[in-house]
Scaffold this motif. Sequence first.
Motif, PDB file in Angstrom:
ATOM      1  N   ASN A   9      30.172  56.438 140.540  1.00 45.98           N
ATOM      2  CA  ASN A   9      28.930  56.540 139.333  1.00 45.98           C
ATOM      3  C   ASN A   9      28.417  58.256 139.215  1.00 45.98           C
ATOM      4  O   ASN A   9      29.499  58.794 139.829  1.00 45.98           O
ATOM      5  CB  ASN A   9      27.547  55.676 140.843  1.00 45.98           C
ATOM      6  N   CYS A  32      24.837  55.021 150.433  1.00 42.08           N
ATOM      7  CA  CYS A  32      25.107  55.161 148.688  1.00 42.08           C
ATOM      8  C   CYS A  32      26.348  55.560 148.945  1.00 42.08           C
ATOM      9  O   CYS A  32      27.169  56.765 148.245  1.00 42.08           O
ATOM     10  CB  CYS A  32      23.825  56.874 148.462  1.00 42.08           C
ATOM     11  N   GLN A 283      21.821  58.655 145.444  1.00 43.50           N
ATOM     12  CA  GLN A 283      20.835  57.495 145.920  1.00 43.50           C
ATOM     13  C   GLN A 283      20.680  56.176 144.828  1.00 43.50           C
ATOM     14  O   GLN A 283      19.911  55.313 144.865  1.00 43.50           O
ATOM     15  CB  GLN A 283      18.856  58.312 145.304  1.00 43.50           C
ATOM     16  N   THR A 284      21.940  55.807 144.534  1.00 41.58           N
ATOM     17  CA  THR A 284      22.760  54.667 144.265  1.00 41.58           C
ATOM     18  C   THR A 284      23.307  54.258 145.742  1.00 41.58           C
ATOM     19  O   THR A 284      23.901  54.362 146.386  1.00 41.58           O
ATOM     20  CB  THR A 284      22.963  54.963 143.372  1.00 41.58           C
ATOM     21  N   TYR A 286      24.912  50.618 146.838  1.00 39.31           N
ATOM     22  CA  TYR A 286      25.546  49.461 147.283  1.00 39.31           C
ATOM     23  C   TYR A 286      25.849  48.194 148.388  1.00 39.31           C
ATOM     24  O   TYR A 286      26.234  47.931 148.864  1.00 39.31           O
ATOM     25  CB  TYR A 286      27.392  50.104 147.437  1.00 39.31           C
ATOM     26  N   ARG A 312      18.268  53.581 144.460  1.00 44.32           N
ATOM     27  CA  ARG A 312      18.430  52.560 143.715  1.00 44.32           C
ATOM     28  C   ARG A 312      18.722  51.546 144.155  1.00 44.32           C
ATOM     29  O   ARG A 312      20.030  52.247 144.109  1.00 44.32           O
ATOM     30  CB  ARG A 312      18.050  52.635 142.104  1.00 44.32           C
ATOM     31  N   SER A 313      19.265  50.517 142.896  1.00 46.45           N
ATOM     32  CA  SER A 313      20.215  49.623 143.439  1.00 46.45           C
ATOM     33  C   SER A 313      21.278  49.745 142.589  1.00 46.45           C
ATOM     34  O   SER A 313      21.773  50.312 141.687  1.00 46.45           O
ATOM     35  CB  SER A 313      19.827  48.038 143.395  1.00 46.45           C
ATOM     36  N   GLY A 314      22.717  49.794 143.198  1.00 46.36           N
ATOM     37  CA  GLY A 314      23.594  50.112 142.242  1.00 46.36           C
ATOM     38  C   GLY A 314      24.843  48.442 142.143  1.00 46.36           C
ATOM     39  O   GLY A 314      25.213  49.036 141.743  1.00 46.36           O
TER      40      GLY A 314
END
Length: 490
Positions: A9, A32, A283-284, A286, A312-314
């Motif tokens: 990402n 992350c 901050q993503t 998984y 936050r969700s990835g």
Amino acid sequence: MKNLVEGLNEEQCAAVRASLTGSILVLAGAGCGKTTVLTRRIGWLCSNGFDPEHVCALTFTRKAADEMRERVSGIELMKECERRPFIATFHSFALFILREKIDEVENFVRLGYSAAPTLQTEKERLKLISEIVAKGDREILGVDLIGLESLITRCTVFPEKINAFSGENQLIIRKVLHQFTYEKRRRGVWDFEDLTADVIELFKLDFSVLERYQKKFRYFLVDEFQDTNPVQIAFLRQLLLPSTGLFAVGDDDQAIYGFRGADVRPTLEFTTIFNNAGIVKLQTNYRSSLQILHAANSIFKKKPQAYRKILRSGLSNKSSKGVPPKWLHFENQTQMADFLIGEAQKQVGSLKINIHQCAVLFRINRSLEWVSQYYAQQGFTTEETPALVTIHGSKGLEYPVVFLCDLEESVFPNYRPPGKKVRKGRIVGKILDYFIGGKAPAVCDWDEEQRLFYVGVTRAKQVLYMITVRNKFVYGRKRKFERSRFRKLF
DNA sequence: CGGTAGAAAGTTTTT
DNA sequence: CTTTCTACCG
């Protein structure tokens, strides 16, 4: 070169492709992809002109070093190249330097060791300490042997702490530390913590040794940076020339080893300590469902902006909103243990997972042992039960189903008995009352307990239970417990 | 000095 | 409850 950032990402790309000069801190939230970033960064360095042999990556555990070595070897670019980066634990790197021979003289001999030192076990260390220190000294310091041992560790790791002690105590501590060092050198033994400290000594004693390493390694990468102790930071800083690069990966929210000398300050003050520094946040996540991420995010709401991370969700499968984490309470440990195994089996069926992918996390070993023995008495083999593990032991791991236990006030967050006081030359005993909220004010490192809680919550991928037991046997006595204050977080 | 009864204390852990 | 430490006695 392109495939080094393939599938990453934006944040991860930014980290992997960050400036090749200066220092980078990657603040990586739980789940992350920090190991991916670390290994791809090594690939990126090598594809940008760094000779792999000029790259040094340091970790804390052998397991982490092995995994990194394996993942680096898996990178396409590396396969074509014979040369490999140096990947090791801090300790084995230090040991490597100490055992090296320069101009026919072994490095450890330069430090005053009579023979090639052997590593001292914990027992041998305690025995040596007890041989050195008189009982009277321990009484004056107001500590027992274990207390003195940890005092020695802390004073070795933070030498400035010695000054915090009053006159007589300070004198004793200095004497003990001096004797201890002398004896170890005479006998030719090392403690694990001596390894790094001795290398620092060696570098001071013979600058040319340091120079060789400064020239050898032009780029350093450090994993779990928040777990470094001040001695390791000093060691690292010695090795860094102004032109040497540093790539540190860590998470201040997962700093849970303060008790063994780890210090988060270099992570929090990274830009003031290290040359030409930049920070990248990951901050993503998984790993976990939205519901679990929401719970995790509500733990550090009050943190200053600069270091606050919002996970936050990835995950592409957004239907994995998941189920809300559940708080449960049981009257006693038996009821809890029965529930755990039944519920774990149920989840094995509905999620199509192995029972070992269900984890029961504990704050303290005693609780873990209780459940483990209970299952043995019930005739279960370890193959039939969920994984039983301490929260410390679960760091870095993930499980579809997590049962977070010990959520009673005083167990988790854990209270320690108040420090011992010396009165009329005698040590006043500790009071057990702190367990039931008695008068003796208990000591609690709330920040570290909170981070432990965060580590526990973020192990869960899909299902999270948080469990309180009202009546527990503690030291052979039945005690009543209040639900943990963590309950108020969400 | 060594053996022993009674008291005290009791997180978390890697290398 | 269990393990470890201390004080005291022979």
